[in-house]
Design a protein around this motif. Structure first.
Motif, PDB file in Angstrom:
ATOM      1  N   GLU A  24      -3.404 108.513  40.120  1.00 22.91           N
ATOM      2  CA  GLU A  24      -2.060 107.932  40.055  1.00 22.91           C
ATOM      3  C   GLU A  24      -2.030 106.739  39.095  1.00 22.91           C
ATOM      4  N   PRO A  25      -0.867 106.533  38.406  1.00 20.34           N
ATOM      5  CA  PRO A  25       0.404 107.263  38.484  1.00 20.34           C
ATOM      6  C   PRO A  25       0.403 108.528  37.604  1.00 20.34           C
ATOM      7  N   LEU A  26       0.741 109.640  38.211  1.00 20.97           N
ATOM      8  CA  LEU A  26       0.674 110.927  37.531  1.00 20.97           C
ATOM      9  C   LEU A  26       1.634 111.020  36.345  1.00 20.97           C
ATOM     10  N   ASP A  27       2.792 110.347  36.432  1.00 20.70           N
ATOM     11  CA  ASP A  27       3.786 110.495  35.366  1.00 20.70           C
ATOM     12  C   ASP A  27       3.366 109.824  34.056  1.00 20.70           C
ATOM     13  N   GLU A  28       2.259 109.092  34.071  1.00 16.45           N
ATOM     14  CA  GLU A  28       1.787 108.462  32.835  1.00 16.45           C
ATOM     15  C   GLU A  28       0.741 109.298  32.104  1.00 16.45           C
ATOM     16  N   TRP A  29       0.360 110.440  32.658  1.00 14.62           N
ATOM     17  CA  TRP A  29      -0.624 111.310  32.011  1.00 14.62           C
ATOM     18  C   TRP A  29       0.048 112.221  30.990  1.00 14.62           C
ATOM     19  N   GLU A  30      -0.667 112.477  29.887  1.00 11.04           N
ATOM     20  CA  GLU A  30      -0.186 113.428  28.885  1.00 11.04           C
ATOM     21  C   GLU A  30      -0.400 114.863  29.331  1.00 11.04           C
ATOM     22  N   THR A  31      -1.312 115.060  30.267  1.00  7.14           N
ATOM     23  CA  THR A  31      -1.664 116.383  30.753  1.00  7.14           C
ATOM     24  C   THR A  31      -1.939 116.277  32.241  1.00  7.14           C
ATOM     25  N   ASP A  32      -2.037 117.400  32.909  1.00  3.68           N
ATOM     26  CA  ASP A  32      -2.562 117.378  34.267  1.00  3.68           C
ATOM     27  C   ASP A  32      -3.959 116.772  34.201  1.00  3.68           C
ATOM     28  N   PRO A  33      -4.268 115.762  35.046  1.00  2.92           N
ATOM     29  CA  PRO A  33      -5.564 115.084  34.946  1.00  2.92           C
ATOM     30  C   PRO A  33      -6.764 116.016  35.070  1.00  2.92           C
ATOM     31  N   PHE A  34      -6.553 117.167  35.707  1.00  2.11           N
ATOM     32  CA  PHE A  34      -7.652 118.104  35.904  1.00  2.11           C
ATOM     33  C   PHE A  34      -7.444 119.400  35.128  1.00  2.11           C
ATOM     34  N   THR A  35      -6.624 119.302  34.079  1.00  2.21           N
ATOM     35  CA  THR A  35      -6.530 120.366  33.083  1.00  2.21           C
ATOM     36  C   THR A  35      -6.883 119.732  31.747  1.00  2.21           C
ATOM     37  N   PRO A  36      -8.176 119.678  31.409  1.00  5.40           N
ATOM     38  CA  PRO A  36      -8.617 118.928  30.225  1.00  5.40           C
ATOM     39  C   PRO A  36      -7.893 119.379  28.956  1.00  5.40           C
ATOM     40  N   LEU A  37      -7.538 118.392  28.148  1.00  2.70           N
ATOM     41  CA  LEU A  37      -6.777 118.644  26.925  1.00  2.70           C
ATOM     42  C   LEU A  37      -7.525 118.078  25.728  1.00  2.70           C
ATOM     43  N   GLU A  38      -7.759 118.925  24.719  1.00  5.62           N
ATOM     44  CA  GLU A  38      -8.315 118.449  23.450  1.00  5.62           C
ATOM     45  C   GLU A  38      -7.171 117.958  22.576  1.00  5.62           C
ATOM     46  N   LYS A  39      -7.345 116.770  22.026  1.00  5.45           N
ATOM     47  CA  LYS A  39      -6.355 116.197  21.124  1.00  5.45           C
ATOM     48  C   LYS A  39      -7.108 115.583  19.951  1.00  5.45           C
ATOM     49  N   GLY A  40      -7.256 116.360  18.880  1.00  4.07           N
ATOM     50  CA  GLY A  40      -8.124 115.932  17.792  1.00  4.07           C
ATOM     51  C   GLY A  40      -9.557 115.909  18.270  1.00  4.07           C
TER      52      GLY A  40
END
Length: 462
Positions: A93-109
């Motif tokens: 938390e806070p979840l609404d500040e994440w760019e992705t689901d915290p447990f769905t890893p996201l590659e960004k560059g």
């Protein structure tokens, strides 16, 4: 195939494995997630078996499980090195500040975003890639030192059961050095090694005066005021040079060496920029005679965390309050004992409480002892060489203000600490959008590949 070639060839599989592990929400502080912490331990155990560790075990505790693995050296007289990390993670938390689901890893560059990416799953896992890279490059079937891994499941919730586990498994964990991969470097282009972490001691003090609040017109100036007494007491906690006035507070402090101060000074520290990150603070402040980095890394502090009493609501209430309260914390450095500091504070309060005021000091649970790793120790020198081989440049030294179970590891296992990590302060550890720089994890794997040969030479008795 050399070390770098192996790591390059294996990086896609490495990051796929890491994403799979990061997808397990192993939040140790949340009872609803405890089954996931166990699932995380089982995932890691399976991965370590695939890596080639002949011995892999999930160790139960009175709380959540740790994972132990061992890969014996071919030479039975070779040194043993224990690698410590943790597989549990912070709440999200806070979840609404994440760019992705915290447990769905996201590659960004070059960044991998997800809870645990830097703290600490990514930094645990780079060792598995590094160990395989080193063995492949050398053509060996066993490492040059006995490698042991201990990956805890409760670090993010206070390591409550960890000392008991260490004592119970002390023989299995016996080693000549302990590698900690749960810290950070100075920056991507300034590789560094941590050499110490501050400890923590917390207290609460309450001052009591009259049995009830009193009308200040009738009694003000004629009876002791607990809030006046508290303000005077806390103001006396530091002298004009910013030093803590508790008797004996600095007696056990391990002082900075001239070499350490020189190495700290070589770090590209921008104080103005640092002040902006410190809530736009206007000026640096602290103990006279020390730089800002020295103060936050290697000098102890006393901080007033909160104080209250009397009327704090809207409007006026002209009273002499019956009581006053404050919470304080002490950040401690190498050599200091949290319990000793708490008792010193208790005695100091008793001596400085004025007549007519009754004081109560409550010592809070959760003491953390500081830890320290001398820069001239054999293990630190070996790890520095391994990092310099990987990064191709000089490695400097830092310390950290945070703390964990490292002091317990060093004391119970009676082995020196060596910090080898590639996280960054910008990784948003414990915050939304935690990330790790993927190229740095690969550098970490390269460091790990070189580390064991360097340790094998450095830790052998002369």
């Amino acid at each position: 195939m050399d070390v770098r070639e192996y790591i390059t060839a294996g990086k896609e599989r490495f990051f796929a494995d890491l994403k799979e592990w990061l997808a397990i929400p192993s939040i140790s502080a949340d009872p609803a997630r405890h089954p996931d912490v166990r699932r995380s331990a089982e995932w890691l155990a399976s991965h370590l078996r695939e890596t080639g560790f002949p011995t892999v075990e999930v160790w139960e505790t009175a709380g959540l499980p740790s994972v132990f693995a061992e890969w014996p050296a071919a030479d039975p007289d070779a040194p043993a090195v224990l690698v410590y990390g943790h597989h549990d993670v912070q709440p999200v938390e806070p979840l609404d500040e994440w760019e992705t689901d915290p447990f769905t890893p996201l590659e960004k560059g070059d960044r991998l975003i997800g809870r645990g990416a830097s703290d600490d799953k990514g930094q645990v896992l780079f060792h598995t890639l590094g160990i395989r890279a080193g063995l492949t490059a050398s053509g060996a079937t066993a490492p040059p030192v006995t490698i042991k891994l201990l990956v805890e499941g409760e670090e993010e919730s206070g390591s409550v059961h960890f000392p008991e586990l260490l004592r119970a498994q002390r023989k299995r964990l016996a080693c000549d050095a302990i590698v900690i991969s749960d810290t950070t470097m100075w920056s991507e282009d300034v590789p560094s090694m941590c050499t110490g972490m501050r400890g923590l001691s917390e207290v609460e003090v309450a001052l009591y005066g009259p049995d009830t609040d009193l009308h200040s017109g009738s009694f003000g100036g004629a009876v002791p005021n607990p809030l006046h007494a508290m303000a005077t007491l806390l103001a006396a906690l530091h002298d004009a040079d910013g030093r803590v006035t508790l008797p004996g507070f600095y007696d056990d402090v391990v002082p900075l060496t001239d070499e350490e101060r020189e190495l700290f000074a070589r770090l590209p520290f921008d104080e103005a920029q640092w002040l902006r990150t410190a809530g736009n603070s206007r000026v640096a402040y602290g103990e006279k005679g020390f730089t800002t980095l020295e103060r936050i890394w290697a000098r102890p502090t006393a901080e007033i965390n909160g104080m209250w009493g009397g009327h704090t609501g809207p409007g006026h209430k002209t009273i002499v309050p019956r009581e006053a309260h404050a919470k304080l914390s002490f950040r401690l450095v190498a050599g200091q004992d949290p319990v000793k500091v708490q008792e010193s504070f208790r005695t100091w309060v008793e001596r400085h409480t004025p007549p007519g005021i009754r004081a109560e000091v409550t010592t809070l649970a959760g003491n953390v002892r500081p830890c320290f790793s001398p820069i001239d120790s054999a293990g630190v020198r070996a790890a520095k060489r391994a990092m310099e081989r990987a990064f191709g440049k000089e490695v400097l030294f830092t310390r950290e203000g945070g703390s964990g179970p490292e002091a317990d590891l060093a004391d119970i296992l009676e082995a020196p600490l060596v910090f080898v990590a590639v996280g960054l302060n910008s990784d948003r550890i414990h915050a939304p959008n935690e990330k790790v720089e993927m190229p740095l994890l690969l550098k970490g794997a390269e460091v790990s590949a070189y580390l064991w040969d360097e340790m094998a030479t450095a830790l052998r008795p002369e």
